[in-house]
Design a protein around this motif. Structure first.
Motif, PDB file in Angstrom:
ATOM      1  N   LYS A  10      22.109  34.649   5.026  1.00 35.74           N
ATOM      2  CA  LYS A  10      21.752  36.002   4.968  1.00 35.74           C
ATOM      3  C   LYS A  10      20.609  36.037   3.517  1.00 35.74           C
ATOM      4  N   TYR A  14      21.020  42.118   4.278  1.00 35.26           N
ATOM      5  CA  TYR A  14      21.417  41.828   5.165  1.00 35.26           C
ATOM      6  C   TYR A  14      23.532  41.216   4.908  1.00 35.26           C
ATOM      7  N   SER A  16      25.524  42.637   6.015  1.00 30.72           N
ATOM      8  CA  SER A  16      26.874  43.002   6.517  1.00 30.72           C
ATOM      9  C   SER A  16      29.024  42.135   6.688  1.00 30.72           C
ATOM     10  N   THR A 188      20.684  37.160  15.185  1.00 29.75           N
ATOM     11  CA  THR A 188      21.769  36.563  15.526  1.00 29.75           C
ATOM     12  C   THR A 188      21.639  34.800  14.454  1.00 29.75           C
ATOM     13  N   LYS A 191      20.301  35.760  10.177  1.00 29.75           N
ATOM     14  CA  LYS A 191      21.311  36.671   9.629  1.00 29.75           C
ATOM     15  C   LYS A 191      22.568  36.802  10.023  1.00 29.75           C
ATOM     16  N   LEU A 193      24.626  38.031  12.191  1.00 29.76           N
ATOM     17  CA  LEU A 193      25.201  39.213  12.543  1.00 29.76           C
ATOM     18  C   LEU A 193      25.968  38.926  14.079  1.00 29.76           C
ATOM     19  N   SER A 199      22.713  44.814  17.433  1.00 36.69           N
ATOM     20  CA  SER A 199      22.391  43.640  15.879  1.00 36.69           C
ATOM     21  C   SER A 199      20.794  43.949  15.559  1.00 36.69           C
ATOM     22  N   TYR A 202      20.537  46.975  13.254  1.00 35.06           N
ATOM     23  CA  TYR A 202      21.059  46.454  11.470  1.00 35.06           C
ATOM     24  C   TYR A 202      19.625  47.206  10.390  1.00 35.06           C
ATOM     25  N   TRP A 210      27.971  49.783  13.490  1.00 34.96           N
ATOM     26  CA  TRP A 210      28.541  48.852  14.137  1.00 34.96           C
ATOM     27  C   TRP A 210      30.255  50.361  14.779  1.00 34.96           C
TER      28      TRP A 210
END
Length: 524
Positions: A10, A14, A16, A188, A191, A193, A199, A202, A210
């Motif tokens: 990541k 990003y 999260s 995906t 990053k 997610l 996603s 984001y 979310w």
């Protein structure tokens, strides 16, 4: 075999900590994301009940909504389609094209041939089986408008018909799929997610993705996917039954159609149980093999030299007409423009969550440039080859007064078989066409089930088998129940509802383009 999502490192933008499925609950052996799964399932049940109770009213209301969205916002669909093509072409030529989905060390899970077979079968293989013949004939004979107001039944009409048909099945629809697919694959695999529609937003919404906003995005994606697939399955059952009646004299009635739906659903369930490697990939490879055999036969049985000249004709007319056909200002061919092009763009957009997510699911390890070339350019070339073989041959039969097509287009579901009837080995080729139609339906159904399963599992790609079976069964039930209870009218209402979702998703896709650009910048 379960394929777990593997992501690259990541970036700082990003960070999260949200993980796929972290808000899930366990119910009856299923691992479900409660807000999305429950709301989607309830909405589907309510829709079916109301449509069966008031089929005529539902059809009027939903077709009114579809007409309003496509006629009022035709400019948005057309501008969006053009933006998506330009965006995808830029992804091929700009430096971001060298970014690898999954990180520098990521390796593709599937061979190029299996990869392409899967994305093509899920994307539009089934549509080409019918419309590659029916659509050029429809344009040539002015069945529902002619492209750019060309006089029907003239040499100019034949050329325009081939170019316009490829326009509807070429760069624009695949660019729509490509935007969604690239967004989901990048966020995906690069990053980390979850593999779910939300996603992709984001970079714009941050952690709010979310929450309720993300729930709404995913619910709309589920409804658009399940309704689109159920519509295609129901209408496709009618088309397959028409082919069986044409070839074998089997009654084309509700019983035959429901048997077709049950058979397709049963095989699709077996496929989703086996997963991507043992199910979808195998069926997609079978698809491409049968399609290749049928294509080669039509080229040889028709005229090899005629095929090459028709291919050049199709591509050159596509190139010369793509700008006027992409224009939305002052169109004089309003019947064709609204009845065909704008409807198609709304339909492709409504399918984009399903097809885009599935393409993303099987594309880890490809560079952005390789990804976009395979998703945008290669399918357009293959479609041109297919059109030049099937569509041009059908037009030749119409122009020469050969066979049933010479009397005009009476039944879209029979057009392919009427064309094959005038070639050698009609029984064999028509049987191959029916098998190909059914296998295309199966691959669409099982790949769609895997996509819905991932969304309703909070982005997980290894949800329990009962959950995959649930969505595969539900698709067949929706199609069968609506077909039995409301007939073709109920299915057309469902289709109108699915197409209407194309309006909000066009806006969502435009935002995705910005989101992708913002995300890719962090990788360079």
């Amino acid at each position: 075999m379960n394929h777990k999502v593997q992501s690259g490192p990541k970036s700082a933008e990003y960070t999260s900590d949200y993980k796929a499925g972290q808000d899930n609950v366990q119910v009856l052996g299923m691992d479900i994301h409660n807000p999305v799964f429950t709301t989607s399932a309830l909405a589907i049940i309510v829709f079916i009940v109301l449509t069966l109770a008031f089929p005529a009213d539902a059809k009027v209301m939903l077709e009114g909504a579809r007409s309003w969205s496509t006629e009022t916002f035709d400019w948005l669909f057309m501008i969006g389609g053009n933006v998506f093509v330009l965006f995808c072409l830029l992804m091929i030529i700009l430096p971001v094209g060298r970014i690898r989905l999954g990180g520098d060390d990521a390796k593709p899970e599937f061979s190029r041939m299996s990869w392409f077979s899967m994305l093509f079968a899920a994307g539009m293989g089934i549509g080409l089986m019918f419309w590659s013949v029916a659509e050029p004939v429809a344009y040539y004979t002015d069945w529902w408008g002619t492209p750019l107001n060309v006089a029907p039944s003239t040499p100019e009409a034949a050329a325009a018909a081939m170019g316009a048909t490829l326009f509807h099945w070429g760069l624009h629809p695949w660019a729509i799929y490509g935007v969604v697919a690239l967004a989901l694959a990048f966020f995906t695999y690069n990053k980390g997610l979850p593999l779910t529609i939300r996603s992709a937003f984001y970079p714009i919404l941050g952690e709010r993705v979310w929450g309720p906003i993300g729930h709404v995005i995913d619910i709309v994606a589920v409804l658009a996917t399940i309704f689109g697939l159920a519509t295609s399955l129901g209408l496709g059952a009618s088309q397959a039954a028409a082919g069986l009646h044409f070839l074998f004299g089997i009654d084309n009635d509700i019983t035959t159609q429901i048997i077709v739906i049950a058979a397709v659903s049963a095989i699709a369930i077996l496929s989703v149980i086996r997963g991507l490697e043992g199910g979808v990939k195998v069926l997609s490879n079978i698809n491409m093999g049968i399609a290749g055999i049928l294509l080669l036969f039509v080229i040889i049985a028709g005229s090899v030299t005629g095929f090459f000249s028709n291919f050049v004709l199709t591509v050159t007319n596509y190139a010369s007409d793509i700008i006027p056909l992409s224009n939305w200002v002052g169109r004089e061919d309003e019947k064709f423009y609204n009845g065909w092009t704008v409807f198609y763009w709304a339909w492709w957009v409504s399918w984009s969550p399903f097809v885009g997510m599935f393409i993303a699911r099987v594309s880890r390890g490809r560079t952005v440039r390789e990804f976009m070339t395979a998703v945008l350019l290669i399918p357009t070339i293959v479609s041109a080859i297919w059109m030049a073989a099937f569509g041009a041959l059908a037009l030749d039969q119409v122009q020469s007064g050969t066979g049933a097509l010479a009397n005009g287009l009476t039944d879209v579901s029979l057009a392919m078989f009427q064309m094959l009837e005038n070639l050698p080995f009609t029984a064999i080729t028509s049987a191959l066409a029916i098998i190909l139609v059914l296998v295309f339906f199966i691959t669409s159904s099982d790949s769609g089930s895997l996509v819905i399963d991932s969304i309703t599992a909070g982005g997980k790609v290894d949800a329990p088998v009962p959950q995959r079976i649930f969505w595969a069964v539900l698709q067949g039930l929706i199609a069968a129940v609506l077909l039995y209870g409301g007939g073709a009218e109920a299915l057309k209402a469902l289709q109108a509802g699915a197409v209407t979702t194309g309006l909000p998703f066009t806006v969502i896709l435009l935002l995705m383009c910005f989101s992708i650009y913002k995300g890719l910048k962090t990788e360079l």
